[in-house]
Design an enzyme around this catalytic site. Structure first.
Site, PDB file in Angstrom:
ATOM      1  CE  LYS A 148       9.064  92.030  37.374  1.00  0.00           C
ATOM      2  NZ  LYS A 148      10.039  92.163  38.294  1.00  0.00           N
ATOM      3  CB  THR A 173      15.193  77.129  31.243  1.00  0.00           C
ATOM      4  OG1 THR A 173      14.837  78.147  30.236  1.00  0.00           O
ATOM      5  CG2 THR A 173      14.532  75.766  30.679  1.00  0.00           C
ATOM      6  CB  SER A 192      50.007  58.564  27.721  1.00  0.00           C
ATOM      7  OG  SER A 192      50.891  57.311  28.236  1.00  0.00           O
ATOM      8  N   GLY A 234      53.647  56.312  32.581  1.00  0.00           N
ATOM      9  CA  GLY A 234      54.046  56.564  34.276  1.00  0.00           C
ATOM     10  C   GLY A 234      54.449  57.900  34.444  1.00  0.00           C
ATOM     11  CB  SER A 246      62.793  56.109  28.473  1.00  0.00           C
ATOM     12  OG  SER A 246      61.506  57.283  28.136  1.00  0.00           O
ATOM     13  CB  VAL A 292      14.216  85.365  39.614  1.00  0.00           C
ATOM     14  CG1 VAL A 292      13.071  85.522  40.713  1.00  0.00           C
ATOM     15  CG2 VAL A 292      14.709  83.806  39.300  1.00  0.00           C
ATOM     16  CE  LYS A 308      12.745  82.032  33.856  1.00  0.00           C
ATOM     17  NZ  LYS A 308      12.274  80.768  34.125  1.00  0.00           N
TER      18      LYS A 308
END
Lengths: 297, 632
Positions: free
Chosen positions: B166, B111, B541, B467, B474, B33, B37
């Protein structure tokens, strides 16, 4: 390739990506000039196959009579499948632009109705004719624009879109709106209609029509539902429309342009943008962005 | 038709003729900015008369309300589309703007220049032919200038306009301009630009924007618009090899089978030979079909439908290619990727890769380094965060055809999609194929999985226990194995702790290592299934996508997810290994349930209510399911 051929090829590419990646696409058909171009491109994209999806017209019951007539002719001539959806609940409650104002009417008969239809038919992709040059919030919308289960658009959380690689993955209930005309401007549309000889609704051409002037806009008296204010009498004026919607919400411009070249010529010297003739954009700053978040096209 | 409309028709015909010569230039503007731009683009729109009176009226009103120009017109407001951004005074996404002159139509990708928005710049640059890099004349070449230039060059843009803006604030001083130019050229030597066009401008005052400025007589080059109108862009003279990603098989009836798509590079004529390189099938082009009639030739950018002389098996995702210049076909390649999502990249996680019109499962097999976009230095890393750029190897589920991005960007670019959120998480550009894959061919064996399983009187499968730690996974898995063994079934148990002591002892507990841990276990389980065994896997997991990956390795129906659903409070109360206590004390990082997420299964085949069901009952429940499903 000229810029119009490039835009055409890009749009065809988008049509094919959506049809290849989605199970139930539909094309939103609003009968206007952008829809006419959209339909023309769809026919090109899948030739020699027929257009592989139905057209959906969300009828607010306040469209110009000429539009409905044109719609039915086109559908018959091209052998298309047309679905018409009207918000029955809205009709029952007597919702209309004169009694409920433009904002509520648009919300119930257009935005709500559209969501009802999309849910009812379980469409997972809907083509629309919106262009990025129409309005500031559109300029940032993606070609594949993601909608959640409630059909909402989240401008802060859009999927990045690079090259011509579109991400068409959605979960059940989610959908995308696809915009093949994203990179077209109003001038491109008119030039293309001329070049390709695409039929459009006669209301775009100037003719003597009964109008009244309200809030600086010329509103056409299209049927007997239009309440006239005290002292208001319709005048016959040579007018045309740059954009078409519900007749009570669409302003005409005075013009004598009765051919496409004349319209394009008028466009080239025009000093007002086309959405200027629409009441709904003016309700408040950023109004289109708000409507889009809620599911408007 | 009256005389007036005849005149209009003639005039517009002539006009449309000139329009036919008109082509399209897409460019991106880079800068913040502060560099002006938005004012720069606003000025181009303004001066090319693309602003209408009502837009101007709205702009004037908005300028007074939130503008920064003391009541004067704030061109920047034209571009900041979304209300939220407007109030913050910044552009936060990619916006596309359009304007046209008699010579060209322009699409501008607008952008932002802030560091966190690399994603947006890369997006805008991906479709641009040229970049305008803005520099504030008072500040000169800044770190962000280098960053913008690097990103533009990364995306393969060869032509750059260096707009030193500028100039009015430095008294239009030639020396200031020359100093900036010198600095920039020195830096740009490391980049791959073909053409750099420096122009001194004042976007606010309009100097050198549309026509030559009186304030800078020392500058004799083109104005910005003059340059944009005349700069050469690669048009249809495309000498690259023919590439045609098939989008859609066009089959209206039994007599017509066409392949619809857009020519990605090169051109094709009727009768030319083509090949689908992944399968090696070849044929010749019979017709080039369009709505407007058949063509003799089609070239880059044209959307057409090809029919072939032979019936060959082609579908969406295949790329039809010139037979003499084929793309690479491989299941591994090196690529640069730009990470675009707040959730960091996890090596070994499976993503979907879309290249051309094909989508394939892919994972990042090794991340070599990331690039510091400010200095272009290589930095070692284990993951990529939002807006980071890395060089990595990708490994795909199957071989696909592609080209290096530097040769043909259209078939060398891809996006990565998260399989669960469906978000686009990364953009990638291929460097080269990794040939290793060619040398490892699958051994086809005569004794297969079914034969091995049948010998054992069972159907091979995986029971995947998931779990929390302490949920009883296990214990239950052990009991199930014992029961199966007693039934003369052949089994194997892969347990989290055991595997971590051997196969996976090089892995820790970061998210990235957890993903790799599960990948290895999944692959091992797959081999066990191939050996005909009923394989029991007991792993926390925690991530849905890794369990899904393990499931994806196996055939439909072979994978049974067993969710041992024990509430965290109960697991923590049991705390058999004393781990929860340590985790609560902060001695263990990334402990599932405490400091790392557990994503509950959504469609587990078997759910055990671990808080209420005894291990014995749970094991019976599982055995019953196996019997019911015909595994034993």
């Amino acid at each position: 390739m000229t810029h119009l051929r490039q835009l055409e090829a890009e749009s065809i590419h988008i049509f094919r990506e959506v049809v290849a990646e989605f199970e139930r696409p539909v094309m939103l058909y609003s009968i206007g000039k952008d829809s006419a171009v959209l339909l023309h491109l769809a026919r090109k994209a899948f030739h020699p196959s027929p257009v592989p999806f139905p057209l959906l017209h969300v009828d607010t019951t306040w469209k110009f009579r000429d539009m409905i007539h044109f719609r039915d002719t086109i559908v018959k001539d091209y052998g298309l499948e047309l679905l018409v959806h009207i918000n029955a609940e809205g009709v029952k409650q007597g919702v209309g632009p004169f009694t409920h104002g433009s904002a509520l009417h648009t919300d119930i008969m257009k935005t709500e109705a559209l969501k009802q239809a999309l849910d009812h038919y379980k469409f997972d992709a809907a083509f629309g004719g919106a262009r990025r040059d129409e309005e500031a919030s559109r300029a940032k919308e993606r070609v594949f624009s993601f909608r959640n289960e409630a059909h909402r658009w989240d401008p802060k959380n859009q999927r990045p879109e690079l090259w011509n690689l579109y991400n068409g993955r959605v979960r059940k209930g989610e959908s995308i709106r696809a915009f093949p005309l994203s990179n077209w401007t109003e001038l491109d549309i008119w030039q293309y209609i001329y070049m390709e000889d695409i039929p459009i609704v006669p209301l775009y051409f100037a003719a003597k029509r009964p109008v009244v002037e309200r809030e600086g806009m010329l509103i056409m008296v299209d049927d007997e539902r239009m309440p006239l204010n005290a002292g208001e009498t319709p005048m016959m004026k040579s007018v045309r429309f740059r954009t078409l919607g519900c007749y009570p919400l669409t302003g005409a411009i005075e013009s004598t342009a009765s051919t496409l070249p004349e319209i394009i010529q008028e466009m080239l010297v025009a000093r007002t943008s086309e959405r200027q003739g629409r009441l709904i954009d003016k309700d408040q700053a950023g109004s289109m962005e708000k409507k889009k978040q809620e599911g408007y096209f | 038709m009256n005389d007036l409309s005849k005149a209009a028709t003639a005039e517009i015909d002539a006009y449309l003729k000139t329009q036919e010569q008109k082509n399209l230039l897409r460019f991106i503007t880079c800068g913040s900015v502060d560099d002006g731009k938005s004012t720069f683009i606003g000025r181009l729109l303004w001066d090319s008369k693309l602003l209408f009176e009502d837009q101007l009226a709205a702009l004037t009103a908005e300028s007074k309300r939130v503008g920064t120009q003391n009541g004067g017109i704030d061109y920047a407001l034209l571009l900041d589309g979304l209300q939220a951004e407007r109030e913050q005074g910044i552009t936060i996404d990619v916006a596309y703007r359009f304007f046209a002159t008699d010579k060209r139509k322009f699409i501008v990708a607008d952008t932002p220049g802030h560091e966190q928005y690399t994603r947006n710049m890369v997006t805008g640059a991906s479709t641009a032919d040229l970049a305008v890099i803005l520099i504030d004349a008072r500040k000169g070449v800044l770190i962000q200038t280098m960053r913008h230039s690097y990103l533009v060059s990364l995306l393969g843009i060869k032509k750059v306009v260096l707009a030193v803006n500028k100039m009015d604030l430095v008294d239009y001083d030639e020396a200031v301009f020359n100093k900036i130019l010198g600095d920039y050229m020195k830096f740009a030597e490391q980049l791959d630009f073909e053409e750099i066009t420096p122009i001194p401008v004042s976007a606010l005052k309009g100097d050198n924007m549309i026509c030559a400025s009186d304030a800078m007589p020392w500058y004799d080059g083109p104005s910005v618009l003059e340059h944009l109108e005349t700069v050469h862009v690669s048009a249809s003279d495309d000498n690259r090899p023919f590439r045609f990603p098939v989008q859609w098989v066009n089959r209206p009836n039994l007599d017509f089978r066409g392949f619809s798509g857009t020519v990605a590079s090169g051109s094709i004529r009727v009768g030319d030979p083509i090949v689908e390189p992944a399968s090696g099938q070849s044929s010749k082009v019979a017709r080039i079909v369009t709505f407007d009639g058949d063509l003799k030739e089609a070239s880059k950018g044209q959307a057409v439908t090809l029919t072939l002389e032979d019936e060959i098996d082609i579908s969406r995702g295949d790329i039809l290619c010139a037979t003499k210049a084929r793309p690479a076909t491989a299941d591994q390649f090196e690529a640069k990727i730009v990470w675009m999502k707040a959730e960091p990249m996890l090596p070994s996680r499976t993503y979907l890769l879309k290249l051309g019109t094909g989508t394939t499962a892919a994972r990042i097999s090794s991340l070599k380094y990331k690039v510091n976009v400010n200095t272009m230095e290589h930095v070692a890393t284990k993951t990529l965060e939002l807006n980071e750029i890395g060089v990595c190897n990708l490994s795909l589920d199957k071989a696909i055809s592609f080209d290096p991005y530097a040769d043909i960007p259209e078939t060398g670019s891809f996006i990565l999609i998260d399989r669960f959120t469906n978000a686009t998480v990364a953009a990638g550009m291929i460097d080269f194929a990794l040939r290793r894959a060619d040398n490892i061919h699958w051994q086809s064996v005569d004794i297969h999985k079914e034969a091995r399983a049948e010998q054992k009187g069972q159907k091979a499968s995986v029971l995947w226990f998931t779990g929390l730690s302490g949920s009883g996974k296990s214990t239950i898995a052990n009991l199930v194995e014992k029961k199966l063994h007693a039934m003369n079934k052949h089994t194997y148990l892969l347990d989290g702790d055991n595997v971590r002591h051997g196969l996976n002892k090089d892995l820790g507990f970061t998210d990235a290592d957890r993903v790799e841990n599960i990948r290895r276990v999944g692959e091992t389980a797959k081999l066990m299934v191939d050996a005909g065994l009923i394989t029991l896997v007991s792993f926390i997991s925690p991530f849905r996508s890794e369990r899904q990956m393990a499931r994806g390795l196996l055939e439909e129906g072979e994978f049974l997810e067993v969710f041992v659903d024990t509430p965290l409070e109960i697991c923590e109360e049991r705390d058999i290994k004393g781990l929860y206590k340590k985790a609560r004390a902060g001695e263990i990082k990334n402990f599932t349930g405490i400091s790392s997420d557990y994503e509950r299964p959504e469609n587990a085949e078997i759910i055990i209510d671990g808080g209420k069901t005894s291990p014995e009952d749970a094991a019976d429940q599982i055995i019953a399911t196996l019997e019911m499903r015909g595994f034993i």
